[in-house]
Design a protein around this motif. Structure first.
Motif, PDB file in Angstrom:
ATOM      1  N   UNK A   5      54.839  50.032  56.228  1.00 42.49           N
ATOM      2  CA  UNK A   5      53.518  50.856  55.508  1.00 42.49           C
ATOM      3  C   UNK A   5      54.243  51.182  54.198  1.00 42.49           C
ATOM      4  N   UNK A   6      53.218  52.080  54.004  1.00 41.44           N
ATOM      5  CA  UNK A   6      53.038  52.604  52.129  1.00 41.44           C
ATOM      6  C   UNK A   6      53.085  54.411  52.980  1.00 41.44           C
ATOM      7  N   UNK A   7      52.821  55.409  51.834  1.00 41.27           N
ATOM      8  CA  UNK A   7      52.999  56.495  51.892  1.00 41.27           C
ATOM      9  C   UNK A   7      51.404  56.617  52.069  1.00 41.27           C
ATOM     10  N   UNK A   8      50.761  55.446  52.229  1.00 44.08           N
ATOM     11  CA  UNK A   8      49.032  55.564  52.671  1.00 44.08           C
ATOM     12  C   UNK A   8      48.486  55.179  53.240  1.00 44.08           C
ATOM     13  N   UNK A   9      47.708  56.195  53.996  1.00 48.11           N
ATOM     14  CA  UNK A   9      46.768  55.793  55.199  1.00 48.11           C
ATOM     15  C   UNK A   9      46.350  54.284  55.283  1.00 48.11           C
ATOM     16  N   UNK A  10      46.737  53.568  56.191  1.00 45.76           N
ATOM     17  CA  UNK A  10      45.886  52.227  55.927  1.00 45.76           C
ATOM     18  C   UNK A  10      46.432  50.534  55.407  1.00 45.76           C
ATOM     19  N   UNK A  11      47.800  51.481  54.578  1.00 44.58           N
ATOM     20  CA  UNK A  11      47.712  50.280  53.319  1.00 44.58           C
ATOM     21  C   UNK A  11      49.067  50.037  53.835  1.00 44.58           C
ATOM     22  N   UNK A  12      49.276  48.866  53.605  1.00 45.10           N
ATOM     23  CA  UNK A  12      50.777  48.349  53.630  1.00 45.10           C
ATOM     24  C   UNK A  12      51.021  47.456  52.612  1.00 45.10           C
ATOM     25  N   UNK A  13      52.583  47.317  52.835  1.00 43.26           N
ATOM     26  CA  UNK A  13      53.055  46.057  51.842  1.00 43.26           C
ATOM     27  C   UNK A  13      53.410  44.668  52.785  1.00 43.26           C
ATOM     28  N   UNK A  14      52.627  43.866  52.181  1.00 42.29           N
ATOM     29  CA  UNK A  14      53.195  42.390  53.235  1.00 42.29           C
ATOM     30  C   UNK A  14      54.237  41.387  52.754  1.00 42.29           C
ATOM     31  N   UNK A  65      41.603  58.741  50.508  1.00 41.36           N
ATOM     32  CA  UNK A  65      41.188  57.889  51.617  1.00 41.36           C
ATOM     33  C   UNK A  65      42.020  58.304  53.279  1.00 41.36           C
ATOM     34  N   UNK A  66      40.753  58.448  54.157  1.00 43.28           N
ATOM     35  CA  UNK A  66      41.846  58.319  55.633  1.00 43.28           C
ATOM     36  C   UNK A  66      40.405  57.599  57.174  1.00 43.28           C
ATOM     37  N   UNK A  67      41.018  57.500  57.738  1.00 40.08           N
ATOM     38  CA  UNK A  67      40.197  56.438  58.665  1.00 40.08           C
ATOM     39  C   UNK A  67      39.126  57.993  58.920  1.00 40.08           C
ATOM     40  N   UNK A  86      36.365  50.093  53.654  1.00 39.30           N
ATOM     41  CA  UNK A  86      36.048  49.966  54.914  1.00 39.30           C
ATOM     42  C   UNK A  86      37.413  49.830  56.222  1.00 39.30           C
ATOM     43  N   UNK A  87      38.261  49.225  55.592  1.00 40.87           N
ATOM     44  CA  UNK A  87      39.535  48.660  56.229  1.00 40.87           C
ATOM     45  C   UNK A  87      40.001  50.131  56.752  1.00 40.87           C
ATOM     46  N   UNK A  88      40.272  50.911  55.637  1.00 43.38           N
ATOM     47  CA  UNK A  88      40.925  52.421  55.544  1.00 43.38           C
ATOM     48  C   UNK A  88      40.409  52.998  56.543  1.00 43.38           C
ATOM     49  N   UNK A  89      39.231  53.264  56.670  1.00 39.05           N
ATOM     50  CA  UNK A  89      38.239  54.432  57.325  1.00 39.05           C
ATOM     51  C   UNK A  89      38.019  53.962  58.443  1.00 39.05           C
ATOM     52  N   UNK A  90      37.562  52.524  59.052  1.00 40.15           N
ATOM     53  CA  UNK A  90      37.357  52.115  60.248  1.00 40.15           C
ATOM     54  C   UNK A  90      35.827  52.273  60.195  1.00 40.15           C
TER      55      UNK A  90
END
Ligand code: SAM
Length: 223
Positions: A5-14, A65-67, A86-90
């Motif tokens: 997870x990162x500190x940002x909602x819906x954003x990851x490190x892969x 940016x949040x869901x 769009x992925x982040x806000x759902x």
């Protein structure tokens, strides 16, 4: 495969690369790299082709940016960055995406058939009154990436009309579009002075080397 997870909602490190979860599994709109972990598809978010990704890689601390958020996106183009938003806000969120160029908007319309929370709008962002019937509500976040000489005043005008009190905005300032002869830092300072009349500046980072002569600024509308 390492997913963090990162500190940002819906954003990851892969595997160390920024990514969002593909909300349209099996669909790859922009030839982005897809990494499947179990049942989840992650879309790699390249800092070389998307300015918010570049800002995060460059150390941005605040990205609001949040869901479920309602977003006004100025300078949608074909919708590449908007698909990550769009992925982040759902599915509970919505993106009103404005672009002046018919050619790119056609591509965005194809993308929006899959990314159903993106509404492409063919319009000049200098004239928000022309899309006030489509943007039927106040939004939580205005993002602007139009690369024009008057990009700061375009953002201010749209935020005055559509951004809720206390809502957030972000802008990718392209110094070369505003003045190709001045030092970018001089241009940034002037833009920040104008923005500070209407917003609190929450964070800012220069995007070089991913995007030359760009400053990414995150703002909050003054109450
Ligand atoms: C740098 S591109 C945007 C890229 C996009 N934000 C992304 O990351 O996927 C700038 C876009 O702004 C659009 N643009 C320029 N001036 C505009 C205006 N006055 N109103 C609306 N769109 C504008 C251009 O047509 C172009 O598609």
């Amino acid at each position: 495969m390492k997913v963090e997870k990162t500190n940002f909602e819906g954003i990851y490190l892969v595997n160390g690369k920024l990514a969002t979860v593909n909300t349209v599994p099996g669909y790859r709109a922009f030839e982005e790299e897809i990494v499947k972990v179990g049942d989840v598809e992650y879309r790699i978010w390249s800092p070389y082709t998307s300015k918010p990704a570049a800002a995060i890689v460059k150390g941005l601390k605040v990205f609001p940016l949040r869901e479920g958020m309602k977003v006004l996106y100025l300078g949608l183009a074909a919708g590449k960055t908007a698909t990550y938003f769009s992925n982040i806000i759902g599915s509970k969120g919505i993106i009103f995406g404005v672009d002046i160029a018919e050619r790119v908007l056609k591509d965005a319309l194809e993308v929006a058939k899959k990314y159903k929370n993106i509404i492409p709008i063919l319009a000049d962002a200098r004239r928000p009154e022309t899309y006030e019937r489509i943007v039927f509500c106040k939004v939580d976040f205005v993002y602007e990436d139009v690369a024009s000489e008057d990009q700061v005043s375009i953002l201010i005008k749209n935020c005055q009309k559509f951004l809720r009190e206390g809502g957030h905005a972000a802008i990718a300032i392209k110094s070369q579009s505003i003045s190709s002869t001045e030092d970018p830092k001089v241009v940034y300072k002037r833009c920040l002075n104008d923005l500070e009349k209407h917003f609190e500046v929450l964070d800012k980072v220069e995007l070089d080397p991913y995007e030359k002569h760009h400053l990414f600024v995150v703002l909050q509308k003054k109450q």
